[in-house]
Write a protein that holds these residues in place. Structure first.
Motif, short mmCIF file in Angstrom:
data_model
loop_
_atom_site.label_atom_id
_atom_site.label_comp_id
_atom_site.label_asym_id
_atom_site.label_seq_id
_atom_site.Cartn_x
_atom_site.Cartn_y
_atom_site.Cartn_z
N TRP A 11 0.82 -1.21 0.00
CA TRP A 11 0.00 0.00 0.00
C TRP A 11 0.86 1.26 0.00
CZ3 TRP A 11 -4.98 0.11 -1.02
CH2 TRP A 11 -5.67 1.31 -0.83
N VAL A 52 -4.12 -0.48 -6.51
CA VAL A 52 -3.52 -1.04 -5.30
C VAL A 52 -4.54 -1.87 -4.52
CG1 VAL A 52 -2.32 -0.48 -3.15
CG2 VAL A 52 -1.88 0.86 -5.19
N GLN A 53 -5.78 -1.40 -4.46
CA GLN A 53 -6.80 -2.18 -3.77
C GLN A 53 -7.02 -3.52 -4.44
OE1 GLN A 53 -8.44 -1.12 -0.81
NE2 GLN A 53 -9.01 -3.28 -0.78
N MET A 100 0.68 3.24 -3.64
CA MET A 100 -0.14 4.45 -3.72
C MET A 100 0.62 5.62 -4.34
SD MET A 100 -3.22 3.94 -2.88
CE MET A 100 -3.84 5.60 -2.59
N VAL A 126 -4.39 -5.86 -3.19
CA VAL A 126 -4.72 -6.29 -1.83
C VAL A 126 -5.79 -7.38 -1.86
CG1 VAL A 126 -5.75 -5.54 0.35
CG2 VAL A 126 -4.07 -4.09 -0.81
N LEU A 164 -8.37 -1.51 2.45
CA LEU A 164 -7.12 -1.31 3.18
C LEU A 164 -6.85 0.15 3.47
CD1 LEU A 164 -4.65 -2.59 4.40
CD2 LEU A 164 -3.52 -2.44 2.21
N GLU A 165 -7.22 1.04 2.55
CA GLU A 165 -6.96 2.46 2.78
C GLU A 165 -7.72 2.96 4.00
OE1 GLU A 165 -6.59 6.54 0.17
OE2 GLU A 165 -7.89 4.94 -0.53
#
Length: 580
Positions: A325, A373-374, A329, A377, A574-575
């Motif tokens: 992450w 990025v998500q 990002m 994850v 996750l963010e």
């Protein structure tokens, strides 16, 4: 986002350093840190090491973006280096100084005492920091050679090196570049080098430049062979005419009326070029292609156990996810479609349960991409229950895998593609020799390698791969043409601000990007697009390579244009979890 007001070049020198060596003097270098949070520092760069010297004048400069509206906290650490590891813990600490960039800029030249870790004075040690605004982005490529230098050594010839200095406004000389030492040679030819025109002459081709030729001595008492003053304009003329400069020793000239010189120095190459910045390439249209490699070896522990590095805690996090992450990002902003291939290594995978060292974590070799990025994850979470952690820890297959794409991009005469490979691992590399060779090969390509070490393992081998302390060599002795590896242990950032890890691991990437493209004399796309050069959308690649969108991938890894972002399946984003 804050706008960079200007770029500032920092020149470092020291006096009266502590002497930590028995039988000789300290061998200092300066390490430059930028604050990433309270009591948290990210190493940005290092000067060269100066052997046997308590009053070094470092030729390596630090380049910093100055933001008027920000408090930019800096730290300069001086260390006596007696080994080849990059870890500073086993080196003698000679002192440090903390300040803000604003303090340096407002003073122009700042002189302060060095402090020890207990805040007491480091003897009589002084650090001087000179700040100069960069207004000229030109550089000069130089290569010099000498003929018939004086013999200075009793049982051999001389061991010559050059120091090239610019004249400052107050008439003093400030070192701009120091060449390598050439042993036992009176007719040396030094390696070509590039120096910013600002550092050499403030962009004024008529400003005086001084060249000193020394005979290197191990004890630091280098003997002056001779000197001369000239200008960059005269360098240019001499490179064309073949004229040589007399290298004059003032003491010898004073003693002998018939004295002419102590040798001559000629200019093999003097070429002024534009030194493009990272932003020049990004704004010109260069795509940053991000790939992630994840360590699924058995040493991570059973993912179902809270002691495992792959265990996802109740907050939906682990160190692997945090690293993905933090770095992802930042990098994803420079990739237009944000589709990232993610590969695992060291696991037994279905259906045959054979060990693989480069498998797509979505188990789709024809489409290994994750959406954002998500998406990485989410795919990682789905992958974990479907594999068996095994071993060994082999890096070279994934490095070679990404290097194939970079090699295809390197065939094109444009600055259109650059690749970043993030490998997250928990332990010691098994295929160290193969990995060294893979990195040396990759150093010739538009590729950077970031390694994040998770857990409490011994990461000495990783530090060896990071070429900050010297040039990485393969087992056969082949050297890396540039430093492309950045390693950090995640444990250093566990209690830091969430931006700290990314700032540290990505700090060297802009320099690595510009180094590659400048080395190949490639201008930004918007600066140089001749009619006979195809733009990235229609770039031709080897027959086994496709170029969907802007990323070159093998034919079994076509980058889809219609992939939907995976649903969260009720899992935490996750963010939303990151609050540390």
């Amino acid at each position: 986002m804050a706008q960079c007001v200007t770029k500032v070049e920092l020149s470092i020198s020291c006096e009266n350093l502590l002497n930590k060596d028995v039988g000789s003097k300290s061998d200092p270098l300066c390490v430059f840190f930028i604050s990433t949070g309270e009591n948290q520092w990210a190493e940005i760069d290092r000067t060269e090491q100066v052997k046997n010297c308590l009053a070094p004048k470092f030729s390596k400069k630090f380049l910093v973006d100055f933001y008027f509206e920000q408090i930019q906290k800096l730290k300069f650490g001086i260390y006596d280096i007696d080994n080849k590891t990059i870890d500073l813990k086993d080196d003698d600490f000679l002192g440090y100084f903390e300040c803000t960039l604003g303090q340096i800029v407002s003073s122009k030249k700042l002189m302060r005492p060095l402090l020890l870790e207990n805040k007491k004075l480091a003897g009589k040690g002084i650090i001087s920091i000179l700040a100069e605004e960069i207004k000229d982005n030109r550089a000069v490529n130089l290569q010099l050679q000498a003929q018939n230098l004086d013999k200075k050594d009793l049982f051999g010839k001389s061991d010559p090196y050059l120091e090239i200095s610019k004249q400052t406004q107050d008439g003093k000389w400030q070192i701009a570049h120091r060449t390598e030492v050439i042993k036992n040679n009176l007719n040396p030819s030094w390696k070509a080098f590039k120096v910013a025109l600002h550092s050499l002459c403030d962009g004024d081709l008529q400003r005086p430049v001084k060249v000193d030729c020394f005979d290197y001595d191990n004890d630091g008492s280098h003997d002056l062979i001779g000197s001369f003053e000239t200008t960059v304009a005269k360098f240019q003329e001499a490179s064309q005419s073949g004229a040589a400069f007399d290298c004059v020793n003032p003491k010898k000239k004073q003693k002998k009326k018939s004295y002419k010189n102590s040798g001559t120095v000629s200019i093999k190459t003097c070429e002024i070029v534009k030194d493009y910045s990272f932003l020049d390439y990004i704004m010109g249209g260069c795509q940053m292609n991000f790939t992630v490699g994840i360590d699924f070896t058995g040493s991570n522990g059973d993912p179902r156990s809270p002691n495992s590095l792959h265990y996802i805690n109740p907050n939906g996090l682990n160190e692997y996810l945090m690293a993905i992450w933090s770095v992802g990002m930042v990098v994803q902003d420079y990739d237009t479609d944000k589709m990232f291939p993610v590969l695992g290594f060291g696991a037994q995978i279905p259906p045959n349960w054979q060990v693989s060292h480069e498998f797509p974590i979505n188990f789709n070799p024809n489409n290994p991409f994750c959406s954002g990025v998500q998406g990485i994850v989410d795919t990682y979470r789905k992958c974990l229950p479907q594999i068996r952690l095994y071993g060994p820890t082999n890096f070279s297959p994934i490095i070679n895998h990404v290097a194939k794409f970079a090699a295809a991009a390197a065939q094109q005469p444009t600055a259109s593609q650059y690749y970043i490979l993030l490998i997250i691992t928990d332990g010691v590399i098994t295929d160290l020799d193969e990995t060294r060779q893979a990195i040396v090969n990759a150093s010739k390509l538009p590729l950077s390698l970031i390694i994040v070490g998770v857990g409490e393992a011994d990461f000495t081998a990783m530090e060896f791969l990071d070429g900050d302390d010297g040039v990485l060599r393969s087992l056969t002795g082949e050297t890396a043409v540039r430093d492309i590896v950045q390693f950090v242990p995640y444990r250093k950032f566990q209690n830091a601000a969430k931006e700290a890890l990314a700032q540290s691991v990505l700090a060297e990437v802009p320099r690595q990007v510009t180094c590659y493209f400048n080395m190949h004399k490639l201008s930004p796309l918007s600066k140089q697009m001749p009619s006979n050069v195809q733009t990235p959308s229609n770039v031709q690649t080897p027959s086994n390579v496709q170029t969907p969108s802007n990323v070159q991938t093998p034919s079994n890894e076509q980058k889809p244009s219609n992939v939907q972002k995976p649903a969260n399946d009720g899992e935490l984003n996750l963010e939303d979890c990151l609050d540390f």
